[in-house]
Every structure is written in structure tokens, then in C-alpha cells.
Design an enzyme around this catalytic site. Structure first.
Site, PDB file in Angstrom:
ATOM      1  N   ASP A  19      64.081  -4.999  26.927  1.00 53.63           N
ATOM      2  CA  ASP A  19      63.132  -4.152  27.657  1.00 53.63           C
ATOM      3  C   ASP A  19      62.837  -2.870  26.862  1.00 53.63           C
ATOM      4  OD1 ASP A  19      61.552  -3.150  29.685  1.00 53.63           O
ATOM      5  OD2 ASP A  19      63.206  -2.780  31.081  1.00 53.63           O
ATOM      6  N   TYR A  63      72.596  -7.876  32.402  1.00 52.79           N
ATOM      7  CA  TYR A  63      72.758  -8.457  33.742  1.00 52.79           C
ATOM      8  C   TYR A  63      73.872  -9.496  33.813  1.00 52.79           C
ATOM      9  CZ  TYR A  63      68.704  -6.019  35.759  1.00 52.79           C
ATOM     10  OH  TYR A  63      67.838  -5.074  36.243  1.00 52.79           O
ATOM     11  N   ASP A  68      63.555 -11.198  16.649  1.00 53.39           N
ATOM     12  CA  ASP A  68      63.105 -10.090  17.496  1.00 53.39           C
ATOM     13  C   ASP A  68      61.788 -10.466  18.171  1.00 53.39           C
ATOM     14  OD1 ASP A  68      62.274  -7.728  18.626  1.00 53.39           O
ATOM     15  OD2 ASP A  68      62.116  -6.646  16.725  1.00 53.39           O
ATOM     16  N   ILE A  69      61.799 -10.566  19.473  1.00 52.26           N
ATOM     17  CA  ILE A  69      60.617 -11.012  20.215  1.00 52.26           C
ATOM     18  C   ILE A  69      59.445 -10.032  20.097  1.00 52.26           C
ATOM     19  CG2 ILE A  69      61.222  -9.985  22.451  1.00 52.26           C
ATOM     20  CD1 ILE A  69      60.312 -12.638  23.751  1.00 52.26           C
ATOM     21  N   SER A 100      68.401 -12.197  31.680  1.00 52.09           N
ATOM     22  CA  SER A 100      69.646 -11.972  32.455  1.00 52.09           C
ATOM     23  C   SER A 100      70.945 -12.130  31.670  1.00 52.09           C
ATOM     24  CB  SER A 100      69.743 -12.888  33.701  1.00 52.09           C
ATOM     25  OG  SER A 100      68.960 -12.397  34.746  1.00 52.09           O
TER      26      SER A 100
HETATM   27  N1  AR6 Z   1      64.397  -9.725  20.902  1.00 46.84           N
HETATM   28  C1  AR6 Z   1      64.951 -10.822  21.496  1.00 46.84           C
HETATM   29  N2  AR6 Z   1      66.038 -10.758  22.288  1.00 46.84           N
HETATM   30  C2  AR6 Z   1      66.610  -9.546  22.473  1.00 46.84           C
HETATM   31  C3  AR6 Z   1      66.106  -8.356  21.882  1.00 46.84           C
HETATM   32  C4  AR6 Z   1      64.943  -8.494  21.065  1.00 46.84           C
HETATM   33  N3  AR6 Z   1      64.372  -7.429  20.478  1.00 46.84           N
HETATM   34  N4  AR6 Z   1      66.896  -7.319  22.281  1.00 46.84           N
HETATM   35  C5  AR6 Z   1      67.868  -7.826  23.053  1.00 46.84           C
HETATM   36  N5  AR6 Z   1      67.704  -9.173  23.168  1.00 46.84           N
HETATM   37  P1  AR6 Z   1      68.915  -7.737  28.192  1.00 46.84           P
HETATM   38  P2  AR6 Z   1      68.952  -8.618  31.019  1.00 46.84           P
HETATM   39  C6  AR6 Z   1      68.508 -10.163  23.941  1.00 46.84           C
HETATM   40  O1  AR6 Z   1      70.131  -6.915  28.422  1.00 46.84           O
HETATM   41  O2  AR6 Z   1      70.319  -9.169  30.871  1.00 46.84           O
HETATM   42  C7  AR6 Z   1      67.437  -3.611  30.632  1.00 46.84           C
HETATM   43  O3  AR6 Z   1      67.995  -2.336  30.629  1.00 46.84           O
HETATM   44  C8  AR6 Z   1      69.902  -9.773  24.353  1.00 46.84           C
HETATM   45  O4  AR6 Z   1      70.814  -9.974  23.297  1.00 46.84           O
HETATM   46  O5  AR6 Z   1      67.803  -7.162  27.400  1.00 46.84           O
HETATM   47  O6  AR6 Z   1      67.920  -9.433  31.740  1.00 46.84           O
HETATM   48  C9  AR6 Z   1      66.403  -3.807  31.736  1.00 46.84           C
HETATM   49  O7  AR6 Z   1      65.693  -2.619  32.011  1.00 46.84           O
HETATM   50  C10 AR6 Z   1      70.155 -10.760  25.503  1.00 46.84           C
HETATM   51  O8  AR6 Z   1      70.578 -12.017  25.002  1.00 46.84           O
HETATM   52  O9  AR6 Z   1      68.255  -8.236  29.614  1.00 46.84           O
HETATM   53  C11 AR6 Z   1      67.240  -4.252  32.899  1.00 46.84           C
HETATM   54  O10 AR6 Z   1      67.800  -3.139  33.590  1.00 46.84           O
HETATM   55  C12 AR6 Z   1      68.785 -10.945  26.121  1.00 46.84           C
HETATM   56  O11 AR6 Z   1      67.855 -10.376  25.182  1.00 46.84           O
HETATM   57  C13 AR6 Z   1      68.327  -5.030  32.265  1.00 46.84           C
HETATM   58  O12 AR6 Z   1      68.444  -4.568  30.912  1.00 46.84           O
HETATM   59  C14 AR6 Z   1      68.602 -10.276  27.465  1.00 46.84           C
HETATM   60  O13 AR6 Z   1      69.402  -9.089  27.509  1.00 46.84           O
HETATM   61  C15 AR6 Z   1      68.005  -6.515  32.205  1.00 46.84           C
HETATM   62  O14 AR6 Z   1      69.123  -7.214  31.738  1.00 46.84           O
END
Ligand code: AR6
Length: 188
Positions: free
Chosen positions: A44, A135, A20-21, A131
Site C-alpha cells: 500500500d 494482516y 515490485d508490483i 493479507s
Molecule cells: N510489490 C509486491 N508485493 C509487495 C510489495 C511490492 N512493492 N511490497 C510488499 N509486498 P502487506 P496486507 C508484499 O502488508 O497483509 C498496509 O499498511 C508483502 O511482502 O502490504 O494485506 C495497509 O494499509 C506481502 O507478501 O498487505 C493495510 O493496513 C504482500 O505484499 C495493511 O498493510 C501483502 O503485504 C494490509 O496488510
């Protein structure tokens, strides 16, 4: 938190971690944000919850100044309640099949995040897999782009350490195999 893999690159090091970042204590963590910096799901949402009530006003102030943050851009705020001192908010491209500039925008999202860190005198930076969640960017296409930009920042001496947080064993294994192919030897 379980697995970690280290890749020495130049004088620096790239670490792949499963975890978890929001728990990370780097000089800055990168947020996979949206263009409105409005918070959302995925990483996010987790970052907004962990950073606390100081973050939304800081995001609104930036949006009032710049309008919106386009895909490929990056801005910096304080980390507020996070262990990390800063948050660098970047917007990755939404995957639309690959012919709408997605690779260039993804590369820019990583490069601009690194640029904000370097401009602010930071040495350690932690990324999520931008992404590849909501995304929809295919991991096998995103990983070589992301890892190459990170490696350039380390071999050029612009950053000392970059950590990449992967969510879940499956994602960790995919990214690790791409990193092994690109960078060869592994130190655990
Ligand atoms: N720590 C590390 N990685 C994580 C965590 C965490 N706590 N939570 C999720 N991930 P995403 P995107 C991973 O969807 O595709 C949002 O609604 C997750 O499994 O968070 O860039 C924003 O507001 C995945 O591998 O980001 C935008 O609208 C990675 O983080 C949209 O999502 C990125 O997934 C951005 O979409």
C-alpha cells in the site's frame, strides 16, 4: 525482477512473478489497502508513493461517499503516475485464527477486485499477495484461495491475463509450489 512462471488457463494465462508490483504495466494493479484507503506500509505504501499526489484525494472522495471499505470489498481509481492505468483497492481480512470468516473475506477480496476490472472493460490485472503481510494471513492457506479465484476468472474468459507479484524468493517458491499442485504443467 527474476523468476516468472506461466500457467495457461483456458484462453488466458496466469503469471507468477517475483518483483515490485508498482513497476507493472497491466490495465490495473490491485492494492492491499486498509478500510480507510488511507495508505500505510507494505505494498500500500509503495503504491501510494509511486502513484503520486493525485491518489489521496481520489481515495478521500471514495471514503466520503461510502464511509469505509469493508474487508472483502474493492473500489477502483485511476493509476495516476503509475505505469498501470488503474488501481483497484481491496481490503483483505486480518488473520484472527481462521474462524472469523477470513477465508470468505479473502476470496471476496480477489473476486471483487476481478469484478471491478471486468466492469471497467479491463483485460489484464496484477495482484499482490493480499493479507499475507501486515494482516498475517498464512501463505499456505491464502495461496489456494487466491489462485482458485484467479483461475476461475481466466478459464471463464472474463480476464485475459492475471499476474501475481510475490515479494522475495521464499514467497515466490511457496506460491509456485501451490500453483504447480493446482494447475499441473508449467510453461516457462
Ligand atoms: N510489490 C509486491 N508485493 C509487495 C510489495 C511490492 N512493492 N511490497 C510488499 N509486498 P502487506 P496486507 C508484499 O502488508 O497483509 C498496509 O499498511 C508483502 O511482502 O502490504 O494485506 C495497509 O494499509 C506481502 O507478501 O498487505 C493495510 O493496513 C504482500 O505484499 C495493511 O498493510 C501483502 O503485504 C494490509 O496488510
Amino acid at each position: 525482477m527474476s523468476d516468472t512462471v506461466l500457467y495457461p488457463l483456458g484462453q488466458g494465462v496466469l503469471k507468477l512473478l517475483e518483483g515490485d508490483i508498482t513497476q507493472d504495466d497491466a490495465d490495473a494493479i490491485v492494492n492491499a489497502a486498509n478500510s480507510a484507503l488511507a495508505g500505510g506500509g507494505g505494498v500500500d505504501g509503495a503504491i501510494h508513493r509511486a502513484a503520486g499526489p493525485g491518489l489521496p484525494p481520489a481515495c478521500r472522495e471514495i471514503i466520503a461517499r461510502i464511509g469505509r471499505l469493508p474487508a472483502g470489498g474493492a473500489v477502483i481509481t485511476p493509476g495516476f503516475d503509475l505505469p498501470a492505468r488503474h488501481i483497484i483497492h481491496t481490503v483483505g481480512p486480518i488473520w484472527r485464527g481462521g474462524n472469523e470468516g477470513e477465508p470468505e473475506k479473502l476470496r471476496s477480496a480477489y473476486a471483487e477486485s476481478i469484478a471491478r476490472a471486468v466492469e471497467n472493460g479491463l483485460a489484464t490485472l496484477s495482484f499482490p499477495a493480499v493479507s499475507t503481510g501486515v494482516y498475517g494471513y498464512p501463505v499456505e492457506l491464502a495461496a489456494p484461495i487466491a489462485l482458485t479465484v484467479m483461475a476461475e476468472a481466466l478459464t471463464s474468459g472474463r480476464l485475459r491475463e492475471i499476474r501475481l507479484y510475490l515479494h522475495g524468493k521464499h514467497a515466490f517458491g511457496l506460491w509456485r509450489s501451490v500453483a504447480d499442485d493446482l494447475f499441473g504443467g508449467i510453461t516457462r
